[in-house]
Scaffold this active site. Structure first.
Site, PDB file in Angstrom:
ATOM      1  N   THR A 160       0.894  -1.152   0.000  1.00  0.00           N
ATOM      2  CA  THR A 160       0.000   0.000   0.000  1.00  0.00           C
ATOM      3  C   THR A 160       0.929   1.196   0.000  1.00  0.00           C
ATOM      4  OG1 THR A 160      -1.468  -1.227   1.456  1.00  0.00           O
ATOM      5  CG2 THR A 160      -1.790   1.123   1.434  1.00  0.00           C
ATOM      6  N   VAL A 189     -12.780  -5.815  -0.574  1.00  0.00           N
ATOM      7  CA  VAL A 189     -12.522  -4.421  -0.212  1.00  0.00           C
ATOM      8  C   VAL A 189     -11.247  -4.344   0.620  1.00  0.00           C
ATOM      9  CG1 VAL A 189     -13.374  -2.504   1.177  1.00  0.00           C
ATOM     10  CG2 VAL A 189     -14.935  -3.717  -0.336  1.00  0.00           C
TER      11      VAL A 189
HETATM   12  N1  GLY Z   1      -3.319  -3.209   2.718  1.00  0.00           N
HETATM   13  C1  GLY Z   1      -3.671  -3.438   1.375  1.00  0.00           C
HETATM   14  C2  GLY Z   1      -4.660  -4.490   1.219  1.00  0.00           C
HETATM   15  O1  GLY Z   1      -4.654  -5.485   1.934  1.00  0.00           O
HETATM   16  O2  GLY Z   1      -5.500  -4.363   0.357  1.00  0.00           O
END
Ligand code: GLY
Length: 293
Positions: A160, A189
């Protein structure tokens, strides 16, 4: 008057073994921190955090915006969020398609009554605000997806991008964006569009990266921020929250910043990619995978 400070990250996971790529990523993160610091000193925390994430989204080396991972059906469904600690307002787009900078759409939503939009509604909102419809998938990502679909070869990630900023007026903000884990069930999501990964108030700002389901299980960014609000230092809040994460076997990292300009970063994974800058000093991920300054 507060000390303007920016800390950003480009994901957490395995350390980058390729030294050429490691240096390239390191240089880019430092450049993006410099650029966002410039915005911070001329503008405010929210704009600086959004600016940092937009730069990361535009760079295909990172899993957000251009170059995002795709879900199992080959479609890129992106999620991004922003939180303005001064107003306490959170906004996000979830699973939006054909948008290269979801963080800008999330920023645009901050002023709306309905501040979290998903899927087609999020895309329609972005178009109505003048954002162009553009496919963020790169040829390389699609080639990898085709290989995965045909042979099963290829790994999921959980990276991310995100940023936390503090401006001279003492305002804190956080912004976070992702393409998700890759090859997940269509419609899954990401945590990156929730306060579990992106939270700011008048005391601290936190942006998380890693396995989204586990970040959600912990309510990670809120957990850290509430601890700071209740009197722990940022470093203590990180240490306690990550001790709990390790005990639970969770796989994620985070960066954070408090209203005194103290920063912290930590990960339960092998490495977290981050860079920070404040008041004549700066640092990046080669200095370790847990720490504060
Ligand atoms: N932290 C990114 C995801 O798991 O979508």
């Amino acid at each position: 008057m507060a000390t303007p400070t920016i800390i950003l990250h480009g994901g957490a996971g395995a350390a980058i073994r390729d030294s050429v790529r490691r240096e390239r990523v390191r240089r880019k993160l430092s450049e993006f921190a410099d650029s966002a610091y410039g915005v911070l000193t001329r503008g405010n925390a929210l704009e600086a955090a959004v600016h940092a994430v937009r730069l990361l989204e535009d760079d295909p080396d990172f899993n957000a915006g251009t170059g995002s991972r795709v879900q199992a059906d080959g479609r890129a469904r992106l999620s991004a969020s922003v939180m303005d600690g001064a107003s306490g307002r959170f906004a996000a787009v979830l699973n939006v398609e054909n948008l290269k900078n979801p963080v800008l759409a999330a920023r645009e939503l901050l002023g709306e009554e309905f501040r979290v939009l998903a899927g087609e509604g999020a895309a329609a909102f972005a178009l109505s605000r003048g954002f162009r419809s553009e496919d963020p998938r790169t040829r390389e990502v699609l080639d990898r997806w085709e290989k995965w679909r045909n042979t099963g070869a290829g790994s999921r990630g959980s990276d991310t991008v995100g940023a936390c900023a503090l401006d001279a007026a003492g305002r804190l903000a956080a912004a976070t964006s992702t393409g998700g884990r890759g090859y997940e069930t269509p419609g899954r999501v990401s945590d990156s569009g929730t306060p579990a990964a992106d939270f700011a108030d008048r005391f601290s700002a936190v942006s998380a990266t890693g396995t989204g389901e586990e970040i959600l299980d912990q309510g990670l960014a809120v957990r850290i921020a509430v601890r700071v609000r209740d009197g722990l230092t940022l470093a203590e809040a990180f240490a306690r929250s990550f001790a709990e994460a390790r005990a639970a076997g969770h796989s994620f990292g985070a960066v954070g910043l408090d209203r005194d300009g103290r920063i912290a970063w930590e990960t339960t994974t092998e490495a977290i990619l981050y860079a920070w800058k404040k008041d004549g000093s700066s640092g990046d991920f080669l200095s370790g995978n847990a720490g504060s300054a």
